[in-house]
Motif scaffolding. Structure first.
Motif, PDB file in Angstrom:
ATOM      1  N   VAL A 175       0.812  -1.219   0.000  1.00 48.11           N
ATOM      2  CA  VAL A 175       0.000   0.000   0.000  1.00 48.11           C
ATOM      3  C   VAL A 175       0.845   1.268   0.000  1.00 48.11           C
ATOM      4  CG1 VAL A 175      -1.617   1.353   1.408  1.00 48.11           C
ATOM      5  CG2 VAL A 175      -2.034  -1.078   1.014  1.00 48.11           C
ATOM      6  N   VAL A 176       1.972   1.278   0.733  1.00 44.85           N
ATOM      7  CA  VAL A 176       2.688   2.551   0.914  1.00 44.85           C
ATOM      8  C   VAL A 176       3.897   2.732   0.006  1.00 44.85           C
ATOM      9  CG1 VAL A 176       1.937   2.614   3.328  1.00 44.85           C
ATOM     10  CG2 VAL A 176       4.230   1.772   2.785  1.00 44.85           C
ATOM     11  N   LEU A 177       4.498   1.662  -0.473  1.00 44.98           N
ATOM     12  CA  LEU A 177       5.711   1.832  -1.285  1.00 44.98           C
ATOM     13  C   LEU A 177       5.365   2.280  -2.709  1.00 44.98           C
ATOM     14  CD1 LEU A 177       7.887  -1.232  -0.189  1.00 44.98           C
ATOM     15  CD2 LEU A 177       7.968   1.114   0.670  1.00 44.98           C
ATOM     16  N   LYS A 187       1.466  -2.532  -7.217  1.00 43.86           N
ATOM     17  CA  LYS A 187       0.118  -2.701  -7.757  1.00 43.86           C
ATOM     18  C   LYS A 187      -0.944  -2.206  -6.784  1.00 43.86           C
ATOM     19  CE  LYS A 187       1.136  -5.052 -11.589  1.00 43.86           C
ATOM     20  NZ  LYS A 187       0.749  -4.630 -12.946  1.00 43.86           N
ATOM     21  N   GLY A 188      -0.638  -2.271  -5.492  1.00 44.41           N
ATOM     22  CA  GLY A 188      -1.624  -1.885  -4.488  1.00 44.41           C
ATOM     23  C   GLY A 188      -1.385  -0.514  -3.890  1.00 44.41           C
ATOM     24  N   HIS A 189      -0.540   0.299  -4.531  1.00 43.44           N
ATOM     25  CA  HIS A 189      -0.174   1.603  -3.961  1.00 43.44           C
ATOM     26  C   HIS A 189      -1.422   2.445  -3.671  1.00 43.44           C
ATOM     27  CE1 HIS A 189       2.288   5.058  -3.070  1.00 43.44           C
ATOM     28  NE2 HIS A 189       1.560   5.781  -3.913  1.00 43.44           N
ATOM     29  N   ALA A 191      10.497 -12.790   9.027  1.00 40.66           N
ATOM     30  CA  ALA A 191       9.478 -12.341   8.077  1.00 40.66           C
ATOM     31  C   ALA A 191       9.792 -10.953   7.544  1.00 40.66           C
ATOM     32  CB  ALA A 191       8.106 -12.345   8.751  1.00 40.66           C
ATOM     33  N   SER A 192      10.333 -10.092   8.394  1.00 44.82           N
ATOM     34  CA  SER A 192      10.669  -8.732   7.976  1.00 44.82           C
ATOM     35  C   SER A 192      11.712  -8.734   6.871  1.00 44.82           C
ATOM     36  CB  SER A 192      11.189  -7.928   9.170  1.00 44.82           C
ATOM     37  OG  SER A 192      10.251  -7.920  10.214  1.00 44.82           O
ATOM     38  N   VAL A 193      12.679  -9.626   7.003  1.00 44.96           N
ATOM     39  CA  VAL A 193      13.708  -9.735   5.969  1.00 44.96           C
ATOM     40  C   VAL A 193      13.095 -10.189   4.653  1.00 44.96           C
ATOM     41  CG1 VAL A 193      15.836 -10.912   5.292  1.00 44.96           C
ATOM     42  CG2 VAL A 193      15.521 -10.178   7.666  1.00 44.96           C
ATOM     43  N   VAL A 194      12.180 -11.148   4.716  1.00 47.49           N
ATOM     44  CA  VAL A 194      11.560 -11.674   3.497  1.00 47.49           C
ATOM     45  C   VAL A 194      10.696 -10.604   2.829  1.00 47.49           C
ATOM     46  CG1 VAL A 194      10.027 -13.444   2.564  1.00 47.49           C
ATOM     47  CG2 VAL A 194      11.663 -14.036   4.359  1.00 47.49           C
ATOM     48  N   VAL A 195       9.979  -9.806   3.609  1.00 49.40           N
ATOM     49  CA  VAL A 195       9.202  -8.708   3.030  1.00 49.40           C
ATOM     50  C   VAL A 195      10.123  -7.753   2.270  1.00 49.40           C
ATOM     51  CG1 VAL A 195       7.814  -6.666   3.570  1.00 49.40           C
ATOM     52  CG2 VAL A 195       7.321  -8.835   4.703  1.00 49.40           C
ATOM     53  N   TRP A 196      11.253  -7.428   2.867  1.00 51.06           N
ATOM     54  CA  TRP A 196      12.218  -6.545   2.192  1.00 51.06           C
ATOM     55  C   TRP A 196      12.717  -7.162   0.896  1.00 51.06           C
ATOM     56  CZ3 TRP A 196      17.738  -7.451   1.987  1.00 51.06           C
ATOM     57  CH2 TRP A 196      18.444  -6.428   1.361  1.00 51.06           C
ATOM     58  N   LEU A 197      13.005  -8.445   0.908  1.00 49.69           N
ATOM     59  CA  LEU A 197      13.464  -9.117  -0.304  1.00 49.69           C
ATOM     60  C   LEU A 197      12.396  -9.083  -1.395  1.00 49.69           C
ATOM     61  CD1 LEU A 197      15.254 -12.249   1.223  1.00 49.69           C
ATOM     62  CD2 LEU A 197      16.353 -10.284   0.124  1.00 49.69           C
ATOM     63  N   CYS A 198      11.154  -9.292  -1.013  1.00 47.24           N
ATOM     64  CA  CYS A 198      10.068  -9.296  -1.998  1.00 47.24           C
ATOM     65  C   CYS A 198       9.846  -7.913  -2.608  1.00 47.24           C
ATOM     66  CB  CYS A 198       8.777  -9.779  -1.345  1.00 47.24           C
ATOM     67  SG  CYS A 198       8.756 -11.541  -0.916  1.00 47.24           S
ATOM     68  N   TYR A 199       9.970  -6.878  -1.791  1.00 47.17           N
ATOM     69  CA  TYR A 199       9.650  -5.518  -2.235  1.00 47.17           C
ATOM     70  C   TYR A 199      10.886  -4.643  -2.436  1.00 47.17           C
ATOM     71  CZ  TYR A 199       4.614  -6.072  -1.596  1.00 47.17           C
ATOM     72  OH  TYR A 199       3.300  -6.453  -1.713  1.00 47.17           O
TER      73      TYR A 199
END
Length: 247
Positions: free
Chosen positions: A25-27, A31-33, A96-104
């Protein structure tokens, strides 16, 4: 799974989806910005559903030190078990935080605002007034723990055989709806951490990851979403014990 692994994996899935929707949503250029608060609160509720569904049969799916504290206070887990659960929760949230960073990661690179990138990982108040922020987190967690304590185990009784059929993963739905309601009603002021590891674990990871520009750790506020949920949980549990013993 062992209970500790269940707490780690369940928390991992919950934070992966929860922080993931905030990133969406925020980055910049996702697609979901700009999807808005309804998208965030809905996905967080579903994230809780996923985490509870996975971990529930093995550990009871605390996924939150505030829940573990409450269960410890009513003598359903001992101290060493409670501490091991919290350790698993922290590990799952940080991973999980690391994986979110990797995905985005490409979207982090395009987002040139430190407060926005930090919002993916941890909460911040809409209006910084720590007394009010503290009260909000305390009250929101009080609602969470009070309601959980009064939940009834979902099941269907078969009169013909006197047997009971549990509802399986559907039993996680009440908790998901509860978190959704808290987010919609009380989340607009602080971002409704209501979970110390949900906020502190990703906040620590954010301070380590190579994200630029980056906001600070914000130690002057970081203690609020850690301490307030624990106090809210303790108050809710004490009230539950008083009400149930009186009846």
């Amino acid at each position: 799974m062992s209970p500790i692994v269940a707490e780690l994996f369940g928390t991992f899935l919950m934070i992966l989806l929860g922080c993931g929707v905030v990133a969406n949503v925020v980055l910049k250029d996702t697609k979901g910005h700009a999807g808005g608060w309804i998208v965030i609160t809905t996905a967080w509720a579903l994230a809780v559903f996923v985490g509870v569904s996975v971990a529930g049969p093995y550990s009871g799916a605390h996924l939150n030190p505030a829940v573990t504290l409450s269960v410890w206070m009513i003598d359903e887990v001992d101290t060493s078990t409670a501490l091991s659960y919290v350790g698993g929760q922290f590990a799952g949230a940080m991973l999980a935080s690391v994986v979110v960073w990797l995905c985005y990661r490409p979207h982090f690179d395009r987002t040139q605002d430190g407060a926005t990138t930090q919002a993916v990982f941890c909460t911040a108040p809409a209006i910084r007034e720590r007394n009010s922020n503290f009260i909000t987190e305390l009250v929101a967690t009080f609602v969470l723990i009070s309601t959980i304590l009064f939940f009834q185990e979902p099941s269907m009784q078969l009169e013909e055989t006197a047997g009971v059929i549990g509802l399986g993963s559907i039993g996680a739905l009440p908790v998901a709806f509860l978190v959704w309601g808290i987010g919609l009603a009380l989340g607009g002021t602080t971002g409704y951490a209501i979970n110390p590891v949900r906020d502190l674990g990703p906040r620590i990871i954010y301070s380590i990851l190579p994200i630029k520009p980056k906001a600070g750790f914000d130690a002057s506020y970081a203690w609020v979403p850690v301490l307030a949920p624990l106090i809210g949980s303790a108050i809710a549990t004490l009230l539950y014990q008083i009400l149930t013993s009186a009846s």
